[in-house]
Design an enzyme around this catalytic site. Sequence first.
Site, short mmCIF file in Angstrom:
data_model
loop_
_atom_site.label_atom_id
_atom_site.label_comp_id
_atom_site.label_asym_id
_atom_site.label_seq_id
_atom_site.Cartn_x
_atom_site.Cartn_y
_atom_site.Cartn_z
N SER A 150 0.83 -1.20 0.00
CA SER A 150 0.00 0.00 0.00
C SER A 150 0.87 1.25 0.00
O SER A 150 1.97 1.26 0.57
CB SER A 150 -0.86 -0.04 1.27
OG SER A 150 -1.45 1.21 1.50
N TYR A 201 -1.95 -1.27 11.00
CA TYR A 201 -2.19 -1.78 9.65
C TYR A 201 -1.03 -1.42 8.72
O TYR A 201 -0.46 -2.27 8.03
CB TYR A 201 -3.51 -1.22 9.09
CG TYR A 201 -3.64 -1.44 7.60
CD1 TYR A 201 -3.98 -2.70 7.10
CD2 TYR A 201 -3.37 -0.42 6.68
CE1 TYR A 201 -4.06 -2.91 5.73
CE2 TYR A 201 -3.44 -0.62 5.31
CZ TYR A 201 -3.79 -1.87 4.84
OH TYR A 201 -3.85 -2.09 3.49
N LYS A 219 2.12 -3.73 6.61
CA LYS A 219 2.53 -3.70 5.19
C LYS A 219 4.05 -3.48 5.09
O LYS A 219 4.72 -4.09 4.26
CB LYS A 219 1.77 -2.61 4.44
CG LYS A 219 0.28 -2.89 4.30
CD LYS A 219 -0.01 -4.15 3.50
CE LYS A 219 -1.48 -4.49 3.43
NZ LYS A 219 -1.79 -5.82 2.92
P1 NAD Z 1 -11.06 -6.96 1.20
O1 NAD Z 1 -11.26 -6.98 2.66
O2 NAD Z 1 -12.21 -6.65 0.32
O3 NAD Z 1 -10.41 -8.34 0.71
C1 NAD Z 1 -9.60 -9.12 1.52
C2 NAD Z 1 -10.13 -10.52 1.48
O4 NAD Z 1 -9.29 -11.35 2.28
C3 NAD Z 1 -11.55 -10.65 2.04
O5 NAD Z 1 -12.34 -11.40 1.15
C4 NAD Z 1 -11.35 -11.41 3.37
O6 NAD Z 1 -12.45 -12.23 3.69
C5 NAD Z 1 -10.10 -12.20 3.07
N1 NAD Z 1 -9.29 -12.55 4.25
C6 NAD Z 1 -8.89 -11.76 5.28
N2 NAD Z 1 -8.14 -12.47 6.14
C7 NAD Z 1 -8.07 -13.74 5.64
C8 NAD Z 1 -7.41 -14.92 6.08
N3 NAD Z 1 -6.71 -14.98 7.21
N4 NAD Z 1 -7.54 -16.03 5.31
C9 NAD Z 1 -8.25 -16.01 4.16
N5 NAD Z 1 -8.88 -14.92 3.72
C10 NAD Z 1 -8.79 -13.79 4.44
O7 NAD Z 1 -9.85 -5.94 0.92
P2 NAD Z 1 -9.33 -5.32 -0.45
O8 NAD Z 1 -9.67 -3.88 -0.48
O9 NAD Z 1 -9.71 -6.19 -1.58
O10 NAD Z 1 -7.77 -5.41 -0.18
C11 NAD Z 1 -6.99 -6.50 -0.62
C12 NAD Z 1 -5.57 -6.30 -0.19
O11 NAD Z 1 -5.09 -5.06 -0.69
C13 NAD Z 1 -5.36 -6.25 1.33
O12 NAD Z 1 -4.14 -6.88 1.63
C14 NAD Z 1 -5.28 -4.77 1.61
O13 NAD Z 1 -4.53 -4.50 2.77
C15 NAD Z 1 -4.56 -4.28 0.37
N6 NAD Z 1 -4.81 -2.87 0.05
C16 NAD Z 1 -6.08 -2.41 -0.06
C17 NAD Z 1 -6.31 -1.06 -0.34
C18 NAD Z 1 -7.71 -0.51 -0.43
O14 NAD Z 1 -7.87 0.71 -0.33
N7 NAD Z 1 -8.73 -1.32 -0.64
C19 NAD Z 1 -5.22 -0.20 -0.54
C20 NAD Z 1 -3.93 -0.72 -0.44
C21 NAD Z 1 -3.73 -2.06 -0.13
C1 WQD Z 2 -9.46 9.58 0.76
C2 WQD Z 2 -9.60 11.07 0.97
C3 WQD Z 2 -9.88 11.74 3.28
C4 WQD Z 2 -13.81 9.87 3.76
C5 WQD Z 2 -6.99 4.61 3.10
C6 WQD Z 2 -5.98 3.93 3.97
C7 WQD Z 2 -4.80 3.51 3.14
C8 WQD Z 2 -5.23 2.69 1.94
C9 WQD Z 2 -6.34 3.33 1.19
C10 WQD Z 2 -5.01 0.37 2.42
C11 WQD Z 2 -8.82 11.58 2.19
C12 WQD Z 2 -11.11 12.08 2.45
C13 WQD Z 2 -12.62 10.31 3.24
C14 WQD Z 2 -14.80 10.82 4.11
C15 WQD Z 2 -13.33 12.58 3.34
N1 WQD Z 2 -5.72 1.41 2.31
N2 WQD Z 2 -12.38 11.64 3.05
N3 WQD Z 2 -14.52 12.15 3.88
O1 WQD Z 2 -7.20 7.72 3.74
O2 WQD Z 2 -6.26 7.91 1.40
O3 WQD Z 2 -6.38 5.74 2.48
O4 WQD Z 2 -7.40 3.71 2.08
O5 WQD Z 2 -3.84 0.22 2.37
O6 WQD Z 2 -3.96 2.78 3.98
O7 WQD Z 2 -5.58 4.84 4.98
O8 WQD Z 2 -8.46 6.80 1.73
O9 WQD Z 2 -10.80 6.84 1.01
O10 WQD Z 2 -10.29 7.00 3.47
O11 WQD Z 2 -9.76 8.92 1.99
O12 WQD Z 2 -13.14 13.78 3.19
O13 WQD Z 2 -15.87 10.49 4.60
O14 WQD Z 2 -10.97 11.38 1.24
O15 WQD Z 2 -9.58 12.77 4.17
O16 WQD Z 2 -8.31 12.81 1.85
P1 WQD Z 2 -7.04 7.14 2.41
P2 WQD Z 2 -9.91 7.31 2.08
#
Ligand code: NAD
Ligand code: WQD
Length: 338
Positions: free
Chosen positions: A128, A153, A157
Amino acid sequence: MESKKILVTGGAGYIGSHTVVQLHEAGYTPIILDDFSNSDRKVIQGIGRIIGTEVKWYECDCRDREYLEKIFILEKNIEGVIHFAASKAVGESVADPLKYYDNNLGSLITLMKVMDKSKVNKMVFSSSCTVYGQATNLPVTEESPILPAESPYGFTKQVSEEIIKDVAKSNPNFRAISLRYFNPVGAHPTSHIGELPNGVPSNLVPFITQTAAGIRDEVTVFGNDYSTPDGFCIRDYIHVVDLGNAHVKALEFLKKAKENYQVINCGTGKGNSVMEVIKAFEEVTNQQLKYRVGPRRPGDVEAIYADTSKANKLLQWETQLTLEQALEDAWDWQKKIS
Ligand code: NAD
Ligand code: WQD
């Protein structure tokens, strides 16, 4: 003959499900492994509707070493693993850090032990942009410093990346990529799969679509006094379909990679402010969104967006879809599920 089986942990989740579709379209055989702790079994049907065939899946916790080993034996020739499975709620990780260290690190370590034993040596890992914290130079490149994590969290990562790097150093046959995602948004254009936030969304786009659907009263915009052109925070919002495609390209790259390990940014390369997202949503959906400006959210970084040159060059990948398309697809998905 080369195996095309790819194990997708967390494949029923938001990014995983879109990646499974892209893998199928690229000729791979994705196999989902998920414990459904943050997803719905109906996602499997949604994927099936898009690809026109049933995808194989296992209900398994990645920390369950015994079951994981059985799956690797049953499937025989898994070519590689895409590891999405993790817990991802930043706020929850502050309240319950042990859940995050246990699940995110426990899952990775167990999975890598089983991969090692089964001689599966290609992995793509979900990292991330949170690893960069508040970067001083924008856009951020992969060489930008890793700053102290803002949350447990985020720390999982950073540590996960280090674990993978060490394993890669220790095993000349191992090949891995950590993809550092920026802000994934949108849904599949068919509206068969999309984001399913648990409870009140903390992310911007699902909060916007739920507000427009009448599920939430109004969007609170967190702060308008940042040192950005319009005073609002800036992020790099990437369509989830483009992000899914980056994983396919990463797998292709791993087949010919000379170096064991790479970290690669996955974003559009463009920053948009919160207000630009709101205005784009209003324009695309032809409606007014209820919002008000509130105080800053603790822990928010002011601005971050990706330098994508490494992804462009190594993976031969760049985003194809716009923020407007992502917002339209997110809205279509919201209308379908509400
Ligand atoms: P999500 O929660 O929709 O998907 C994760 C999936 O993993 C879910 O289906 C959950 O049931 C499953 N899971 C969790 N723990 C598990 C375990 N121990 N065994 C088997 N399955 C398990 O999340 P997402 O948004 O699709 O994110 C996927 C990956 O990307 C994660 O590693 C997350 O940290 C990373 N990521 C997400 C974002 C974001 O904004 N969505 C941003 C950066 C990184
Ligand atoms: C985006 C922008 C908020 C909600 C998060 C995690 C990051 C990554 C992605 C996994 C920001 C603003 C949001 C609201 C708002 N996940 N906002 N009102 O914070 O960039 O990242 O998700 O790795 O680790 O921290 O994403 O969608 O929460 O926010 O004004 O109700 O929207 O301040 O500027 P963020 P977000």
